[in-house]
Design a protein around this motif. Structure first.
Motif, PDB file in Angstrom:
ATOM      1  N   ARG A 296      -8.082  -0.543  -7.300  1.00 20.69           N
ATOM      2  CA  ARG A 296      -7.837   0.698  -6.579  1.00 20.69           C
ATOM      3  C   ARG A 296      -7.544   0.427  -5.111  1.00 20.69           C
ATOM      4  O   ARG A 296      -6.610   0.985  -4.523  1.00 20.69           O
ATOM      5  N   ASP A 297      -8.333  -0.459  -4.488  1.00 19.85           N
ATOM      6  CA  ASP A 297      -8.110  -0.799  -3.086  1.00 19.85           C
ATOM      7  C   ASP A 297      -6.799  -1.564  -2.911  1.00 19.85           C
ATOM      8  O   ASP A 297      -6.110  -1.393  -1.902  1.00 19.85           O
ATOM      9  N   ALA A 298      -6.464  -2.435  -3.867  1.00 21.24           N
ATOM     10  CA  ALA A 298      -5.265  -3.262  -3.727  1.00 21.24           C
ATOM     11  C   ALA A 298      -3.984  -2.448  -3.904  1.00 21.24           C
ATOM     12  O   ALA A 298      -2.977  -2.718  -3.251  1.00 21.24           O
ATOM     13  N   LEU A 299      -4.021  -1.455  -4.786  1.00 21.12           N
ATOM     14  CA  LEU A 299      -2.811  -0.683  -5.088  1.00 21.12           C
ATOM     15  C   LEU A 299      -2.711   0.611  -4.301  1.00 21.12           C
ATOM     16  O   LEU A 299      -1.762   1.365  -4.495  1.00 21.12           O
ATOM     17  N   ASP A 300      -3.667   0.870  -3.425  1.00 22.60           N
ATOM     18  CA  ASP A 300      -3.625   2.077  -2.616  1.00 22.60           C
ATOM     19  C   ASP A 300      -2.602   1.910  -1.497  1.00 22.60           C
ATOM     20  O   ASP A 300      -2.769   1.044  -0.633  1.00 22.60           O
ATOM     21  N   PRO A 301      -1.526   2.675  -1.504  1.00 24.99           N
ATOM     22  CA  PRO A 301      -0.499   2.496  -0.455  1.00 24.99           C
ATOM     23  C   PRO A 301      -1.010   2.809   0.939  1.00 24.99           C
ATOM     24  O   PRO A 301      -0.425   2.366   1.928  1.00 24.99           O
ATOM     25  N   LYS A 302      -2.094   3.550   1.080  1.00 27.94           N
ATOM     26  CA  LYS A 302      -2.628   3.862   2.411  1.00 27.94           C
ATOM     27  C   LYS A 302      -3.222   2.640   3.078  1.00 27.94           C
ATOM     28  O   LYS A 302      -3.389   2.615   4.298  1.00 27.94           O
ATOM     29  N   ASP A 303      -3.581   1.626   2.267  1.00 26.86           N
ATOM     30  CA  ASP A 303      -4.188   0.420   2.835  1.00 26.86           C
ATOM     31  C   ASP A 303      -3.164  -0.660   3.160  1.00 26.86           C
ATOM     32  O   ASP A 303      -3.541  -1.761   3.552  1.00 26.86           O
ATOM     33  N   ARG A 304      -1.904  -0.405   2.938  1.00 28.85           N
ATOM     34  CA  ARG A 304      -0.891  -1.440   3.167  1.00 28.85           C
ATOM     35  C   ARG A 304      -0.688  -1.691   4.647  1.00 28.85           C
ATOM     36  O   ARG A 304      -0.815  -0.791   5.448  1.00 28.85           O
TER      37      ARG A 304
END
Length: 304
Positions: A296-304
């Protein structure tokens, strides 16, 4: 002599290589220590489930009559007798039964979540893409089905049609796709107004092709995350059903059935009957939760 200056050769500018969403997600996932450790442990459990039977000195059905005299002492874990995890109250090797339970529970989790993901994704993507009155009817049907206690439906299926292991797989998956359909439908509503969807429509691409080739591939991140979190839910459901005695039947077994047997004999001091299946059960659930959290953290675009 004339002073001639030689200009140094101009070095080419470094080429910046871009990263795709999946490459960036993979990098951030492997930076998550808990997720990586959980992935390694989960891989070890899968390897044990596959090759574990080759190291068993006893199969899961053979009774060791030597331990039935005093199971509280003779049935304890022992390398000399070949009972690495001890035996159950009937003298059957607990190591072989835990391995078999691991295979069955993981199959329930993977097959059940696979059925739920396929049904929920196709239903939700179709509903969200069509929209309008059809979307309202399809989603109201989902709301009605979600109001029905799914555990009651599953128990009713097993009672009416027989306690079959494959019916358990299908039943767990077919009643767990509703939440997936709602998630996919919401994401599809946001995607269908994108420019590439309008371009595909303008070029005459058929609607079902757009859903399968443009909508669903762009939902893979959400689908993967939810599928990872759905597997432990399937395992919990199967374990609860087996704990009640309505799930996997003898001579087969699962974590839920083993935990139920271990809990019923704990008063006699046979702690190993509960300890080993419960340890596999708890560790697997935590591994899936940490892996899902990392995805979830890796694929969350907000964390890019």
């Amino acid at each position: 002599m004339s002073d001639t200056s030689i200009s140094p050769a101009t070095s080419p500018e470094p080429v910046v290589k871009g990263r795709s969403l999946w490459q960036d997600a993979r990098r951030r996932f492997f930076q998550n220590t808990a997720a990586v450790i959980s992935l390694l442990i989960m891989g070890l459990i899968v390897v044990i489930a596959i090759i574990g039977p080759h190291f068993a000195a006893w199969d899961n059905e053979t009774i060791d009559w030597n331990v039935l005299g005093d199971i509280a002492t003779m049935g304890a874990p022992s390398i000399e007798t070949g009972h690495y995890f001890g035996t159950d109250e009937l003298g059957r090797d607990l190591y072989s039964r835990v391995i078999q339970g691991t295979q069955v529970s993981l199959m329930v989790g993977l097959i059940g979540s696979g059925i739920a993901v396929v049904l929920g994704t196709l239903y939700g993507a179709t509903s969200g893409y069509i929209g309008g009155r059809t979307d309202n009817i399809m989603m109201r049907l989902v709301d009605i089905l979600m109001a029905v206690p799914y555990m009651f439906v599953l128990i009713l299926l097993l009672v009416v049609f027989g306690r079959s292991m494959w019916l358990l797989f299908a039943g767990v998956g077919m009643i767990s796709w509703l939440e997936m359909a709602r998630i996919v439908r919401g994401q599809t509503l946001a995607l269908k107004s994108k420019e590439y969807i309008e371009a595909a429509l303008a070029t005459g691409v058929r609607h079902h092709v757009i859903v399968l080739r443009h909508i669903i591939p762009n939902l893979l991140g959400v689908i993967v995350i939810y599928a990872t979190l759905l597997v432990p839910q399937m395992i919990l459901t199967e374990s609860f059903i087996s704990f009640l005695g309505l799930g996997v039947q003898e001579p087969n077994t699962s974590w839920g059935a083993l935990i139920s047997e271990g809990a019923s004999t704990l008063q006699y001091g046979t702690y190993w009957q509960l300890l080993f299946p419960l340890s596999f059960f708890v560790v697997t659930l935590f591994c899936f939760f940490f892996i899902g959290d990392g995805l979830r953290d890796a694929l969350d675009p907000k964390d890019r």
